[in-house]
Motif scaffolding. Structure first.
Motif, mmCIF file in Angstrom:
data_model
loop_
_atom_site.group_PDB
_atom_site.id
_atom_site.type_symbol
_atom_site.label_atom_id
_atom_site.label_comp_id
_atom_site.label_asym_id
_atom_site.label_seq_id
_atom_site.Cartn_x
_atom_site.Cartn_y
_atom_site.Cartn_z
ATOM 1 N N GLU A 138 -26.548 -37.277 7.214
ATOM 2 C CA GLU A 138 -27.436 -37.188 8.365
ATOM 3 C C GLU A 138 -28.592 -36.229 8.105
ATOM 4 O O GLU A 138 -29.686 -36.405 8.627
ATOM 5 C CB GLU A 138 -26.654 -36.749 9.605
ATOM 6 C CG GLU A 138 -25.724 -37.823 10.126
ATOM 7 C CD GLU A 138 -24.980 -37.394 11.372
ATOM 8 O OE1 GLU A 138 -25.410 -36.430 12.035
ATOM 9 O OE2 GLU A 138 -23.974 -38.041 11.674
ATOM 10 N N SER A 139 -28.351 -35.203 7.278
ATOM 11 C CA SER A 139 -29.386 -34.214 6.958
ATOM 12 C C SER A 139 -30.469 -34.792 6.045
ATOM 13 O O SER A 139 -31.498 -34.169 5.835
ATOM 14 C CB SER A 139 -28.754 -32.999 6.273
ATOM 15 O OG SER A 139 -28.201 -33.394 5.017
ATOM 16 N N GLY A 140 -30.209 -35.972 5.484
ATOM 17 C CA GLY A 140 -31.147 -36.581 4.540
ATOM 18 C C GLY A 140 -30.771 -36.322 3.091
ATOM 19 O O GLY A 140 -31.342 -36.917 2.185
ATOM 20 N N ASP A 141 -29.822 -35.413 2.872
ATOM 21 C CA ASP A 141 -29.349 -35.140 1.516
ATOM 22 C C ASP A 141 -28.412 -36.256 1.072
ATOM 23 O O ASP A 141 -27.840 -36.971 1.885
ATOM 24 C CB ASP A 141 -28.592 -33.805 1.462
ATOM 25 C CG ASP A 141 -29.492 -32.611 1.728
ATOM 26 O OD1 ASP A 141 -30.709 -32.715 1.452
ATOM 27 O OD2 ASP A 141 -28.976 -31.585 2.218
ATOM 28 N N TYR A 142 -28.238 -36.377 -0.241
ATOM 29 C CA TYR A 142 -27.336 -37.382 -0.806
ATOM 30 C C TYR A 142 -26.166 -36.696 -1.488
ATOM 31 O O TYR A 142 -26.313 -35.622 -2.082
ATOM 32 C CB TYR A 142 -28.067 -38.247 -1.838
ATOM 33 C CG TYR A 142 -29.033 -39.224 -1.211
ATOM 34 C CD1 TYR A 142 -28.627 -40.519 -0.909
ATOM 35 C CD2 TYR A 142 -30.341 -38.860 -0.929
ATOM 36 C CE1 TYR A 142 -29.499 -41.425 -0.339
ATOM 37 C CE2 TYR A 142 -31.226 -39.766 -0.350
ATOM 38 C CZ TYR A 142 -30.796 -41.040 -0.063
ATOM 39 O OH TYR A 142 -31.650 -41.937 0.505
ATOM 40 N N ILE A 143 -25.009 -37.326 -1.398
ATOM 41 C CA ILE A 143 -23.822 -36.863 -2.130
ATOM 42 C C ILE A 143 -23.249 -38.048 -2.883
ATOM 43 O O ILE A 143 -23.530 -39.200 -2.562
ATOM 44 C CB ILE A 143 -22.760 -36.257 -1.189
ATOM 45 C CG1 ILE A 143 -22.263 -37.313 -0.186
ATOM 46 C CG2 ILE A 143 -23.279 -35.023 -0.473
ATOM 47 C CD1 ILE A 143 -21.025 -36.882 0.592
ATOM 48 N N ASP B 5 -21.319 -44.638 -5.891
ATOM 49 C CA ASP B 5 -22.531 -44.831 -5.097
ATOM 50 C C ASP B 5 -22.958 -43.513 -4.458
ATOM 51 O O ASP B 5 -22.129 -42.655 -4.160
ATOM 52 C CB ASP B 5 -22.294 -45.874 -4.008
ATOM 53 C CG ASP B 5 -22.149 -47.274 -4.561
ATOM 54 O OD1 ASP B 5 -22.821 -47.573 -5.566
ATOM 55 O OD2 ASP B 5 -21.369 -48.061 -4.007
ATOM 56 N N ARG B 6 -24.265 -43.378 -4.246
ATOM 57 C CA ARG B 6 -24.818 -42.219 -3.555
ATOM 58 C C ARG B 6 -24.781 -42.509 -2.063
ATOM 59 O O ARG B 6 -25.112 -43.600 -1.628
ATOM 60 C CB ARG B 6 -26.252 -41.960 -4.008
ATOM 61 C CG ARG B 6 -26.394 -41.715 -5.506
ATOM 62 C CD ARG B 6 -26.005 -40.336 -5.940
ATOM 63 N NE ARG B 6 -27.015 -39.395 -5.484
ATOM 64 C CZ ARG B 6 -26.801 -38.090 -5.351
ATOM 65 N NH1 ARG B 6 -25.633 -37.588 -5.648
ATOM 66 N NH2 ARG B 6 -27.748 -37.299 -4.942
ATOM 67 N N ILE B 7 -24.386 -41.521 -1.269
ATOM 68 C CA ILE B 7 -24.281 -41.671 0.176
ATOM 69 C C ILE B 7 -25.251 -40.704 0.836
ATOM 70 O O ILE B 7 -25.246 -39.504 0.540
ATOM 71 C CB ILE B 7 -22.842 -41.383 0.658
ATOM 72 C CG1 ILE B 7 -21.868 -42.359 -0.015
ATOM 73 C CG2 ILE B 7 -22.751 -41.450 2.172
ATOM 74 C CD1 ILE B 7 -20.407 -42.023 0.225
#
Length: 116
Positions: A32-37, A27-29
């Motif tokens: 807080e910065s708005g980026d996904y990992i 899953d993509r998480i």
């Protein structure tokens, strides 16, 4: 939705064909910065029956570790080995479909009366 770990093996039981497909889901998480990992990869053991099992095994044998989407009844159990404890994620599939994300699909229509 995830990728098959390997082509499942088709089996025959009292109620017809079935297979167990191991599907790897990451899953993509959102940070807080708005980026996904990418999150950790979770393996689901998906029980598939009937014509869906036959078609899944056939497609995986021809095309490799395809990306699939599945729905069904989910349960998680704890497996205790000699030195480790892990969670086992199991799904009894109601529906399995090929995902169109990152792959193209060709559909072969079955003749009327063909169950598979």
């Amino acid at each position: 939705t995830g990728n098959l770990a390997e082509a499942p093996t088709l089996r025959e039981g009292e109620n017809g064909p079935y297979c167990y497909a191991r599907v790897l889901v990451s899953d993509r998480i959102r940070q807080e910065s708005g980026d996904y990992i990418d999150g950790p990869t979770v393996a689901y053991d998906v029980a598939v029956s009937g014509s869906q099992a036959t078609n899944l095994v056939d497609t995986a044998q021809r095309c490799g570790n395809i990306r699939v989407t599945f729905t069904g009844t989910y349960r998680v159990t704890e497996y205790k080995g000699e030195q480790t404890t892990r969670l086992q994620h199991e799904v009894r599939a109601d529906d399995v479909a090929v995902s169109l994300r990152g792959q193209s699909v060709t559909v072969e229509r079955r003749k009327a009366g063909d169950e598979s």
